[in-house]
Design a protein around this motif. Structure first.
Motif, PDB file in Angstrom:
ATOM      1  N   VAL A 113      44.242  49.347  37.529  1.00  0.00           N
ATOM      2  CA  VAL A 113      44.009  49.127  38.963  1.00  0.00           C
ATOM      3  C   VAL A 113      44.279  47.673  39.322  1.00  0.00           C
ATOM      4  CG1 VAL A 113      42.221  49.103  40.764  1.00  0.00           C
ATOM      5  CG2 VAL A 113      42.408  51.060  39.212  1.00  0.00           C
ATOM      6  N   SER A 114      43.795  46.758  38.502  1.00  0.00           N
ATOM      7  CA  SER A 114      44.008  45.334  38.773  1.00  0.00           C
ATOM      8  C   SER A 114      45.491  44.985  38.751  1.00  0.00           C
ATOM      9  CB  SER A 114      43.276  44.479  37.734  1.00  0.00           C
ATOM     10  OG  SER A 114      41.891  44.662  37.830  1.00  0.00           O
ATOM     11  N   LEU A 115      46.189  45.455  37.743  1.00  0.00           N
ATOM     12  CA  LEU A 115      47.617  45.166  37.629  1.00  0.00           C
ATOM     13  C   LEU A 115      48.376  45.689  38.846  1.00  0.00           C
ATOM     14  CD1 LEU A 115      49.870  43.974  35.897  1.00  0.00           C
ATOM     15  CD2 LEU A 115      50.087  46.203  34.796  1.00  0.00           C
ATOM     16  N   THR A 116      48.034  46.874  39.292  1.00  0.00           N
ATOM     17  CA  THR A 116      48.668  47.440  40.485  1.00  0.00           C
ATOM     18  C   THR A 116      48.418  46.548  41.703  1.00  0.00           C
ATOM     19  OG1 THR A 116      48.367  49.661  39.583  1.00  0.00           O
ATOM     20  CG2 THR A 116      48.801  49.494  41.943  1.00  0.00           C
ATOM     21  N   TRP A 151      46.430  35.158  36.091  1.00  0.00           N
ATOM     22  CA  TRP A 151      45.599  36.339  36.331  1.00  0.00           C
ATOM     23  C   TRP A 151      46.399  37.608  36.025  1.00  0.00           C
ATOM     24  CZ3 TRP A 151      43.039  37.452  41.738  1.00  0.00           C
ATOM     25  CH2 TRP A 151      41.923  38.264  41.578  1.00  0.00           C
ATOM     26  N   LEU A 152      47.629  37.638  36.451  1.00  0.00           N
ATOM     27  CA  LEU A 152      48.506  38.761  36.165  1.00  0.00           C
ATOM     28  C   LEU A 152      48.726  38.896  34.657  1.00  0.00           C
ATOM     29  CD1 LEU A 152      50.391  40.964  37.429  1.00  0.00           C
ATOM     30  CD2 LEU A 152      52.176  39.229  37.413  1.00  0.00           C
ATOM     31  N   THR A 171      42.179  40.281  46.998  1.00  0.00           N
ATOM     32  CA  THR A 171      41.673  39.354  45.981  1.00  0.00           C
ATOM     33  C   THR A 171      40.156  39.462  45.869  1.00  0.00           C
ATOM     34  OG1 THR A 171      43.524  37.854  46.331  1.00  0.00           O
ATOM     35  CG2 THR A 171      41.568  36.928  45.267  1.00  0.00           C
ATOM     36  N   LEU A 172      39.470  39.485  47.002  1.00  0.00           N
ATOM     37  CA  LEU A 172      38.013  39.663  46.975  1.00  0.00           C
ATOM     38  C   LEU A 172      37.629  40.997  46.333  1.00  0.00           C
ATOM     39  CD1 LEU A 172      36.748  38.311  50.423  1.00  0.00           C
ATOM     40  CD2 LEU A 172      36.422  37.304  48.171  1.00  0.00           C
ATOM     41  N   ALA A 173      38.362  42.051  46.668  1.00  0.00           N
ATOM     42  CA  ALA A 173      38.059  43.375  46.110  1.00  0.00           C
ATOM     43  C   ALA A 173      38.278  43.406  44.599  1.00  0.00           C
ATOM     44  CB  ALA A 173      38.920  44.439  46.790  1.00  0.00           C
ATOM     45  N   THR A 174      39.348  42.789  44.117  1.00  0.00           N
ATOM     46  CA  THR A 174      39.609  42.828  42.674  1.00  0.00           C
ATOM     47  C   THR A 174      38.623  41.948  41.898  1.00  0.00           C
ATOM     48  OG1 THR A 174      41.372  41.191  42.945  1.00  0.00           O
ATOM     49  CG2 THR A 174      42.034  43.495  42.816  1.00  0.00           C
ATOM     50  N   ILE A 175      38.199  40.849  42.499  1.00  0.00           N
ATOM     51  CA  ILE A 175      37.166  40.032  41.844  1.00  0.00           C
ATOM     52  C   ILE A 175      35.864  40.827  41.761  1.00  0.00           C
ATOM     53  CG2 ILE A 175      35.684  38.005  42.103  1.00  0.00           C
ATOM     54  CD1 ILE A 175      38.147  36.496  43.186  1.00  0.00           C
ATOM     55  N   THR A 176      35.522  41.506  42.834  1.00  0.00           N
ATOM     56  CA  THR A 176      34.310  42.333  42.846  1.00  0.00           C
ATOM     57  C   THR A 176      34.418  43.453  41.815  1.00  0.00           C
ATOM     58  OG1 THR A 176      33.975  41.833  45.179  1.00  0.00           O
ATOM     59  CG2 THR A 176      32.814  43.759  44.306  1.00  0.00           C
ATOM     60  N   ALA A 177      35.571  44.102  41.737  1.00  0.00           N
ATOM     61  CA  ALA A 177      35.775  45.174  40.754  1.00  0.00           C
ATOM     62  C   ALA A 177      35.696  44.639  39.324  1.00  0.00           C
ATOM     63  CB  ALA A 177      37.122  45.850  40.988  1.00  0.00           C
ATOM     64  N   THR A 178      36.149  43.415  39.115  1.00  0.00           N
ATOM     65  CA  THR A 178      36.056  42.806  37.788  1.00  0.00           C
ATOM     66  C   THR A 178      34.600  42.641  37.390  1.00  0.00           C
ATOM     67  OG1 THR A 178      38.168  41.664  38.017  1.00  0.00           O
ATOM     68  CG2 THR A 178      36.604  40.734  36.435  1.00  0.00           C
ATOM     69  N   VAL A 179      33.794  42.158  38.324  1.00  0.00           N
ATOM     70  CA  VAL A 179      32.376  41.918  38.035  1.00  0.00           C
ATOM     71  C   VAL A 179      31.608  43.227  37.880  1.00  0.00           C
ATOM     72  CG1 VAL A 179      30.241  40.960  38.994  1.00  0.00           C
ATOM     73  CG2 VAL A 179      32.362  39.658  39.136  1.00  0.00           C
ATOM     74  N   LEU A 180      31.884  44.189  38.762  1.00  0.00           N
ATOM     75  CA  LEU A 180      31.075  45.411  38.793  1.00  0.00           C
ATOM     76  C   LEU A 180      31.598  46.551  37.917  1.00  0.00           C
ATOM     77  CD1 LEU A 180      30.225  45.542  42.606  1.00  0.00           C
ATOM     78  CD2 LEU A 180      28.867  44.575  40.733  1.00  0.00           C
ATOM     79  N   ALA A 181      32.892  46.530  37.570  1.00  0.00           N
ATOM     80  CA  ALA A 181      33.438  47.660  36.811  1.00  0.00           C
ATOM     81  C   ALA A 181      34.092  47.243  35.497  1.00  0.00           C
ATOM     82  CB  ALA A 181      34.441  48.427  37.672  1.00  0.00           C
TER      83      ALA A 181
END
Length: 185
Positions: free
Chosen positions: A135-138, A22-23, A95-105
């Protein structure tokens, strides 16, 4: 849930490989996003955003879900627990937040970039293809650091369990023993 040592190790390997993947995918997305915003060639921009779409549509979400599920199994099958230690709890929610951000943004941003350049238009802006990976990488680097350092101690629940003298379900209470010396020996 108690798992055997072999099962815990297998899930740990799956979790570490999925997390590293993922990274790595995020680093790839960032490199492609930088390439799309820096290079002025329309062909290069289109190729970069199309590659980003491929990553975002086919690779990032399955790897992210595998990371989440393997981490959840590990937290429930090991003494760390899901809500006993703050670092585990933080990783779960991030992890939940980044998965959500992946889907929505991330995915919608990449999709709009592909649509714009596919018809010969300009890249809608660097923000759409760079902010998601940044943002994800951070977040992933932060989660990696707290996985290694394990900061912040126990959660409220973990402190209550410890104060009540209840050991974690996988570890019985260990009683310290002292060498008792018999007089004269």
């Amino acid at each position: 849930m108690k798992a055997s040592r072999r099962a815990r190790r297998a899930f740990l390997v799956v979790h570490v490989v999925a997390s590293a993947s993922w990274l790595g995918l995020t680093l790839g997305l960032l490199a492609l996003g930088i390439n799309a915003t820096v290079i002025r060639s329309a062909v290069t921009v289109e190729g970069s955003v199309r590659a980003m779409k491929l990553f975002a549509d086919w690779l990032v979400l399955p790897v992210a879900v595998l990371t989440l599920l393997s981490g959840l199994v590990l937290s429930l099958a090991t003494p760390w627990g899901l809500a006993r230690h703050r670092w585990v709890y933080t990783k779960f929610w991030l992890t939940l937040a980044t998965i959500t951000a992946t889907v929505l943004a991330l995915r919608p941003g990449v999709n709009s970039a592909v649509e714009a350049v596919a018809v010969g238009g300009q890249l809608p802006g660097a923000r759409g293809v760079l902010m998601g990976p940044i943002v994800s990488l951070t977040a992933y680097v932060f989660m990696t650091v707290i996985s290694i350092l394990k900061p912040w101690g126990l959660t409220r629940r973990g402190r209550r369990q410890r104060a009540a003298g209840r050991p974690h379900r996988d570890h019985p209470v260990r009683v310290a023993t002292r060498d008792i010396r018999v007089a004269g020996r």
